[in-house]
Design an enzyme around this catalytic site. Structure first.
Site, short mmCIF file in Angstrom:
data_model
loop_
_atom_site.label_atom_id
_atom_site.label_comp_id
_atom_site.label_asym_id
_atom_site.label_seq_id
_atom_site.Cartn_x
_atom_site.Cartn_y
_atom_site.Cartn_z
N ASP A 183 21.15 15.11 34.18
CA ASP A 183 20.51 16.22 34.91
C ASP A 183 19.03 16.04 35.18
O ASP A 183 18.30 17.01 35.40
CB ASP A 183 20.69 17.50 34.08
CG ASP A 183 20.24 17.32 32.64
OD1 ASP A 183 19.44 16.41 32.39
OD2 ASP A 183 20.68 18.09 31.77
N GLU A 218 28.45 12.70 32.20
CA GLU A 218 27.98 13.93 31.53
C GLU A 218 27.97 15.09 32.54
O GLU A 218 26.95 15.77 32.75
CB GLU A 218 26.61 13.74 30.88
CG GLU A 218 26.34 14.75 29.77
CD GLU A 218 25.00 14.54 29.07
OE1 GLU A 218 23.98 15.02 29.56
OE2 GLU A 218 25.00 13.89 28.01
N GLU A 256 16.69 21.07 35.08
CA GLU A 256 17.95 20.35 34.81
C GLU A 256 19.19 21.13 35.26
O GLU A 256 20.16 20.54 35.74
CB GLU A 256 18.06 20.00 33.32
CG GLU A 256 17.09 18.92 32.86
CD GLU A 256 15.68 19.44 32.56
OE1 GLU A 256 15.47 20.66 32.65
OE2 GLU A 256 14.80 18.62 32.26
N HIS A 314 9.92 18.82 23.84
CA HIS A 314 9.31 18.24 25.04
C HIS A 314 9.65 18.95 26.35
O HIS A 314 9.11 18.64 27.40
CB HIS A 314 9.74 16.78 25.19
CG HIS A 314 11.18 16.62 25.59
ND1 HIS A 314 11.58 16.64 26.90
CD2 HIS A 314 12.30 16.46 24.87
CE1 HIS A 314 12.90 16.50 26.97
NE2 HIS A 314 13.36 16.38 25.74
N ARG A 320 10.19 21.01 29.74
CA ARG A 320 9.25 21.68 30.66
C ARG A 320 9.26 23.19 30.50
O ARG A 320 8.21 23.83 30.57
CB ARG A 320 9.60 21.34 32.12
CG ARG A 320 8.91 20.09 32.61
CD ARG A 320 9.44 19.63 33.94
NE ARG A 320 9.19 18.21 34.09
CZ ARG A 320 8.20 17.69 34.83
NH1 ARG A 320 7.41 18.47 35.52
NH2 ARG A 320 8.03 16.39 34.88
N HIS A 351 6.65 12.90 22.42
CA HIS A 351 6.93 12.44 23.79
C HIS A 351 5.61 12.00 24.45
O HIS A 351 4.55 12.55 24.15
CB HIS A 351 7.55 13.62 24.53
CG HIS A 351 8.18 13.28 25.85
ND1 HIS A 351 7.43 12.91 26.94
CD2 HIS A 351 9.46 13.28 26.25
CE1 HIS A 351 8.24 12.69 27.96
NE2 HIS A 351 9.49 12.89 27.56
#
Ligand code: UD1
Ligand code: UDP
Length: 383
Positions: A98, A120, A134, A210, A212, A243
């Site tokens: 994604d 996936e 995503e 991490h 967004r 990250h």
């Protein structure tokens, strides 16, 4: 003999980890030419996975910029793919999950009228902005794809309810296939700090954060709650491989920097990470992949998000949705640290996500689609 050209397109760390076993499986077949195209949406974190799995790229768009935006990732991938498609002329493109690479890779294939296999497939929250971007990436790729490789029955059900076009296969998640390469019980760590940790006498929490949609207040709340957990439990240490995103690094340093039992380290390679998971006390994370890997290793997971597209581990009792607010994260952490019965109830190995054969099923499904075998792969059923 008929030969098909299958091009795997990926660009971030999690895609690489989960595509690596599949790329290796495809390469085993004489009737498949397996081609690997990296977008380079990530650089160091992607290269590290390629090295661990001894994979070589046939194409590398090398698109990464510091503080890149969703638009730059998408447009640079689309433009870069033009030449690759002209040169390579694949029979099918495979994308994973994604990310923006996933979406742009699938869109590039569509523009060139090349069929798409989505690895996936079918994970959903049905919240357009969470996870962002995503949820929309995977929904749009679902519309474009011809073959959908869903890890679980629930993922496949989502696609059926949506009336998606194309064939759906239930394959298990290739994350579990990847762990067969990486988890080694007595392997010493390469990272000095991890070798110095006393896993026998300290309770080590493995932390990652991490996403967004957690940037800003949610991430500050989560990390401040982690600081409080460590302050109030003397035997607890936290390892946070941070990250490389500058936004994440600034927040991690500000909320958790310079504390003796909190170890902010650079991202570790996937072998180190999986072996850290195997030895830690529990996991706190907003990562997708870690929600699949930790349960397989019998480690409780506190999911640092408002929702999850991976409800299976929650149903099995090894993961809990802790949310992103200070009080809720603190309460969930305190419970696991202070209530041995609550900890034991969650610390059991379950594997709703795969049996290590997902890549084999996907390769067979592709060969079946192209008429190279008469046998459609049997669906994955968790034991
Ligand atoms: C991306 C995916 C997200 C996935 C995550 C896995 C999108 C929109 N997001 O988010 O779904 O969960 O990867 O980690 O596709 N950087 C480096 N070196 C690296 C990697 C990243 O320096 O090897 C820095 C760069 O400054 C880059 C920034 O991190 O601009 C953010 O990377 P990006 O891929 O845009 O977003 P992620 O948060 O990594
Ligand atoms: N991982 C890793 N090194 C780290 C942190 C994570 O190898 O320092 C692995 C982790 O085991 C999992 C994958 O990276 O396989 C998850 O990637 P990430 O959290 O970046 O993305 P997400 O799964 O949330 O999309």
């Amino acid at each position: 003999m008929k030969n098909i050209k299958i091009m795997s397109v990926f660009g971030t760390r999690p895609e690489a980890i989960k595509m690596a076993p599949l790329v290796k499986e495809l390469a085993r077949w004489e009737d498949i030419t397996s081609i690997c195209c990296l977008t380079g949406q990530h650089r160091e974190m992607l290269d590290s996975v390629m090295e661990i799995f001894s994979l070589q790229a046939d194409f590398d768009l090398n698109i990464m910029e510091k503080r890149q935006t969703l638009s730059t990732i998408t447009t640079k991938t689309l433009l870069g793919m033009e030449q690759v498609m002209e040169q390579c002329k694949p029979d099918m493109i495979l994308v994973h999950g994604d990310t923006s690479t996933t979406f742009a890779g699938a869109l590039a294939a569509f523009y060139h009228q090349v069929p798409v296999g989505h690895v996936e497939a079918g994970l959903r929250t049905y919240d357009k902005y969470s996870p962002f971007p995503e949820e929309m990436n995977r929904t749009l790729v679902g519309d474009i794809a011809d073959l959908h490789f869903s890890p679980t029955v629930a993922n496949a059900e989502n696609l059926r309810k949506e009336g998606i076009r194309g064939e759906i296969f239930i394959t298990g998640n290739t994350a579990i296939d990847a762990m067969a390469y990486t988890v080694k019980g007595d392997r010493p760590f390469e990272t000095a700090l991890l070798n110095q940790l006393d896993f026998a006498h300290r309770r080590v929490i493995a932390l990652t954060c991490h996403r967004r949609e957690n940037y800003g207040k949610p991430m500050e709340d989560i990390l401040t709650a982690v600081a409080k957990l460590v302050e109030t439990h003397e035997d607890v240490e936290v390892v946070y491989p941070v990250h490389l995103s500058p936004v994440v690094r600034e927040c991690a340093q500000r909320c958790l920097g310079n504390r003796p039992r909190i170890h902010l380290i650079d991202p570790v390679d996937v072998e180190e990470m999986h072996n850290l998971l195997a030895r830690c006390y529990f996991v706190m994370t907003d990562s997708g992949g870690l929600q699949e890997e930790a349960p397989a290793l019998g480690k409780p997971v506190l999911v640092l998000r408002r929702e999850t597209e991976r409800p299976e581990a929650i149903a099995a009792g090894t993961a809990k949705l802790a949310g992103v607010e200070y009080d809720a994260v603190l309460a969930a952490g305190n419970r696991l640290l202070d209530d041995p019965a609550a900890y034991q109830a969650m610390a059991k190995a379950v594997n709703p996500y795969g049996d290590g054969q997902a890549s084999a099923r996907i390769a067979q499904a592709i060969r079946w689609h192209f008429g190279l075998t008469a046998e459609r792969p049997a669906d994955f059923c968790p034991r």
